[in-house]
Scaffold this motif. Structure first.
Motif, PDB file in Angstrom:
ATOM      1  N   UNK A 139       0.850  -1.191   0.000  1.00  0.00           N
ATOM      2  CA  UNK A 139       0.000   0.000   0.000  1.00  0.00           C
ATOM      3  C   UNK A 139       0.889   1.246   0.000  1.00  0.00           C
ATOM      4  N   UNK A 140       0.499   2.220  -0.809  1.00  0.00           N
ATOM      5  CA  UNK A 140       1.259   3.462  -0.892  1.00  0.00           C
ATOM      6  C   UNK A 140       2.294   3.484  -1.990  1.00  0.00           C
ATOM      7  N   UNK A 141       2.540   2.335  -2.630  1.00  0.00           N
ATOM      8  CA  UNK A 141       3.525   2.272  -3.715  1.00  0.00           C
ATOM      9  C   UNK A 141       2.773   2.148  -5.036  1.00  0.00           C
ATOM     10  N   UNK A 142       3.081   3.036  -5.968  1.00  0.00           N
ATOM     11  CA  UNK A 142       2.384   3.077  -7.255  1.00  0.00           C
ATOM     12  C   UNK A 142       3.405   2.960  -8.380  1.00  0.00           C
ATOM     13  N   UNK A 143       3.242   1.956  -9.208  1.00  0.00           N
ATOM     14  CA  UNK A 143       4.078   1.776 -10.395  1.00  0.00           C
ATOM     15  C   UNK A 143       3.131   1.531 -11.566  1.00  0.00           C
ATOM     16  N   UNK A 144       2.516   2.590 -12.097  1.00  0.00           N
ATOM     17  CA  UNK A 144       1.408   2.437 -13.045  1.00  0.00           C
ATOM     18  C   UNK A 144       1.805   2.049 -14.464  1.00  0.00           C
ATOM     19  N   UNK A 145       3.100   2.003 -14.775  1.00  0.00           N
ATOM     20  CA  UNK A 145       3.498   1.655 -16.132  1.00  0.00           C
ATOM     21  C   UNK A 145       3.452   2.844 -17.068  1.00  0.00           C
ATOM     22  N   UNK A 148      -0.965   6.419 -20.056  1.00  0.00           N
ATOM     23  CA  UNK A 148      -1.299   7.723 -19.492  1.00  0.00           C
ATOM     24  C   UNK A 148      -2.495   7.633 -18.546  1.00  0.00           C
ATOM     25  N   UNK A 149      -3.508   6.867 -18.919  1.00  0.00           N
ATOM     26  CA  UNK A 149      -4.703   6.761 -18.084  1.00  0.00           C
ATOM     27  C   UNK A 149      -4.371   6.107 -16.738  1.00  0.00           C
ATOM     28  N   UNK A 150      -3.504   5.103 -16.747  1.00  0.00           N
ATOM     29  CA  UNK A 150      -3.122   4.434 -15.501  1.00  0.00           C
ATOM     30  C   UNK A 150      -2.339   5.386 -14.596  1.00  0.00           C
ATOM     31  N   UNK A 151      -1.472   6.194 -15.197  1.00  0.00           N
ATOM     32  CA  UNK A 151      -0.707   7.160 -14.409  1.00  0.00           C
ATOM     33  C   UNK A 151      -1.628   8.225 -13.810  1.00  0.00           C
ATOM     34  N   UNK A 152      -2.576   8.651 -14.581  1.00  0.00           N
ATOM     35  CA  UNK A 152      -3.494   9.673 -14.089  1.00  0.00           C
ATOM     36  C   UNK A 152      -4.317   9.126 -12.921  1.00  0.00           C
ATOM     37  N   UNK A 153      -4.747   7.873 -13.030  1.00  0.00           N
ATOM     38  CA  UNK A 153      -5.528   7.263 -11.951  1.00  0.00           C
ATOM     39  C   UNK A 153      -4.676   7.094 -10.690  1.00  0.00           C
TER      40      UNK A 153
END
Length: 555
Positions: A139-145, A148-153
């Motif tokens: 939890x708290x770690x984001x690696x969206x790839x 663009x939509x995944x990063x925005x989310x």
């Protein structure tokens, strides 16, 4: 070829309508079971301190965006002049991150520069390869790839991740039952190997679980052979009550050959799409779980005793690959048991579907196995071995075939042990190593006893045995053979030649004479090896020239 399986696929239209109505009753009955209380909670606190990692092209704009609401630190992976920024900017070649929401620790280093480090509450990782490689991210770690939509989310969610948060403590651990290790001999690593969050690690003879990293999949409890690790939220007993209520309602409404479709959050949209298109067979009853990896052989066999003709477990591409492998192995063991008892199958289906069309096609071949003539009435216990015992007793009592035991594949967590009596010295090292009291000694005689019901095939007894006299025998025993105490090896005791007290076995003393005859403590005094510990010390401490107490012949 299983004729029953092939012939049973087509229900007549009238029965299909009954099944569909019965399914509705089953779903209402399962939903009527009150949700469990969360119990113990795991708490997080985040002040919003955010680390952003990536190249200037990938990370700079997102760092600027986050900095409008959160305290940001940017670590760039390329040495590009980004001008003045209202937040700290570092350049690094190597970056390492570990931790969880509110407690991340990061270290980074530029060429020819000292190591920098910092503590953060949140991490946005936009580097080419994730800095935390576990399948289940903390939890708290984001690696969206790269999307663009995944990063925005991800960034939008991070904006809301300040304050206090909590989640249930999903697991319970009884270390006295743990078969991980004894005396530096490793037995079972199942929970460590399957955890996709790397939340479980070795801790000497036991394991330890980091509750902040635990994602609540329940796979550790599924593969734990002894029940030391169990799923606490929701509990197996609670899930069992939902299943029992659903199957009772289905049968009372006239449904036939029900199949329980176990699914997680990711499978729900696929099921809804198939149902909306009219493709869901009436006898297939969906049951939502927190995670599909939380169910295993104990729950499945109990479900069959309640009247289910089959179990279908739906997985998507979101689950860790080791989960599907573990469930497949457990299904193989469970089906082997049912085949050995004469229940026509198959009873189990493991699906990995990524589209409604795949799921629709697979459910047309949902299992339709034979079940006991009379449904069971017991409730599931929180202890998995107790639940398994209830289910096995019911299946055996109503089986067409009632063998004493059914051989299982190597690695199965059920079975017996074979002891080479010629090699065994009855040293009882195996007794001290056994975590489940499957192997026992007898205080009054040199006797090695065994209860198969307790054995989890961890191998600690075989690994500990100094004579390599123990071999594992994977199988499922039934009836009295499973529960009774059997004697694996025994001999007459050896009595001290001084005080006549029994202190070992003839074989053990003979081994000591052979191995320690040249030891300085016994050179010229081999009779000391035939004495109990107390008499041996007395004999070693007597003054030079003093007459020994008259020796007695061993009985």
């Amino acid at each position: 070829m299983n004729i029953r399986f092939l012939e049973g696929q087509a229900d007549d239209p009238l029965q299909e309508r009954r099944n569909a109505l019965a399914k509705t009753a089953a779903i209402f009955a399962a939903d009527a079971i009150a949700a469990p209380e969360p119990g113990v909670a795991v708490s997080y606190r985040s002040a919003g301190r955010t680390l952003v990692v990536g190249s200037s092209l990938q990370a700079l704009a997102w760092a600027d965006h986050l900095a409008a609401a959160l305290p940001v630190t940017l670590v760039l992976l390329d040495n590009v002049d980004v001008g003045a920024r209202p937040y700290p900017v570092f350049v690094a070649r190597t970056v390492a991150v570990a931790g969880w929401l509110g407690a991340f620790e990061a270290r980074w280093q530029a060429p020819h520069q000292p190591v920098e480090q910092g503590k953060f509450d949140l991490v946005l990782d936009l580097s080419p390869s994730p800095l935390i490689s576990t399948h289940q991210h903390p939890h708290g770690y984001y690696a969206p790839g790269m999307e663009e939509a995944d990063r925005r989310a991800a960034v939008a969610e991070m904006m809301e991740m300040t304050g206090d948060f909590e989640k249930p403590k999903y697991f319970a651990y009884k270390e006295r039952l743990c078969a991980h290790s004894r005396n530096k001999q490793v037995g079972c690593n199942a929970c460590i190997e399957i955890c996709s969050a790397k939340a479980i690690s070795s801790d000497g003879d036991r394991v330890k679980v980091n509750p902040f990293l635990c994602a609540g999949c329940g796979a550790c409890g599924t593969v734990c052979p002894s029940g030391a690790m169990s799923y606490a939220y929701p509990s197996t007993a609670h899930t069992g009550s939902r299943i029992k209520a659903a199957l009772q309602a289905y049968a009372e409404a006239g449904g036939q050959d029900p199949v329980l479709l176990l699914h997680g959050e990711g499978g729900a949209p696929l099921i809804e799409a198939v149902a909306a298109a009219g493709g869901m067979p009436g006898r297939v009853i969906p049951l939502a779980l927190h995670h599909t990896a939380s169910t295993g052989i104990d729950l499945w066999l109990a479900t069959l005793t309640y009247g289910a003709a089959g179990i279908t477990v739906l997985m998507t591409n979101a689950e860790a690959p080791q989960y599907a492998a573990a469930l497949g192995t457990q299904m193989e063991v469970a089906q082997t048991v049912l085949d050995g008892l004469g229940y026509a199958g198959p009873h189990f289906q493991l699906l990995c579907a990524s589209s409604p069309q795949e799921l629709d096609a697979a459910l047309r071949h949902a299992p339709r196995g034979e079940t006991p003539a009379q449904p069971a009435t017991f409730n599931l216990a929180q202890d998995k071995r107790n639940t398994l015992d209830y289910a096995l007793d019911h299946l055996f009592r109503h089986a067409r075939q009632q063998p004493q035991a059914v051989p299982l594949p190597a690695g199965a967590p059920f079975g017996a042990i074979a002891v080479n009596k010629d090699a065994c010295t009855l040293c009882m090292a195996c007794v001290g190593a056994c975590p489940t009291s499957a192997i026992m000694d007898t205080p009054t005689a040199p006797q090695l006893r065994f209860v198969e019901q307790n054995c989890v095939q961890c191998g600690l007894c075989a690994n500990t045995c100094p004579e390599n006299a123990i071999a594992l025998v994977p199988r499922m025993a039934f009836g009295d053979l499973r529960k009774q105490t059997v004697v694996l090896n025994e001999t007459q005791p050896f009595h001290c030649i001084r005080c006549n007290k029994a202190f070992g076995t003839l074989r053990m003393v003979e081994n000591m004479l052979g191995r320690l005859a040249g030891h300085s403590a016994f050179a010229g005094n081999l009779d000391r090896l035939k004495m109990c510990g107390d008499c041996r010390v007395i004999d070693m401490m007597k003054p030079e020239g003093e007459l020994s107490v008259p020796l007695r012949r061993p009985r």
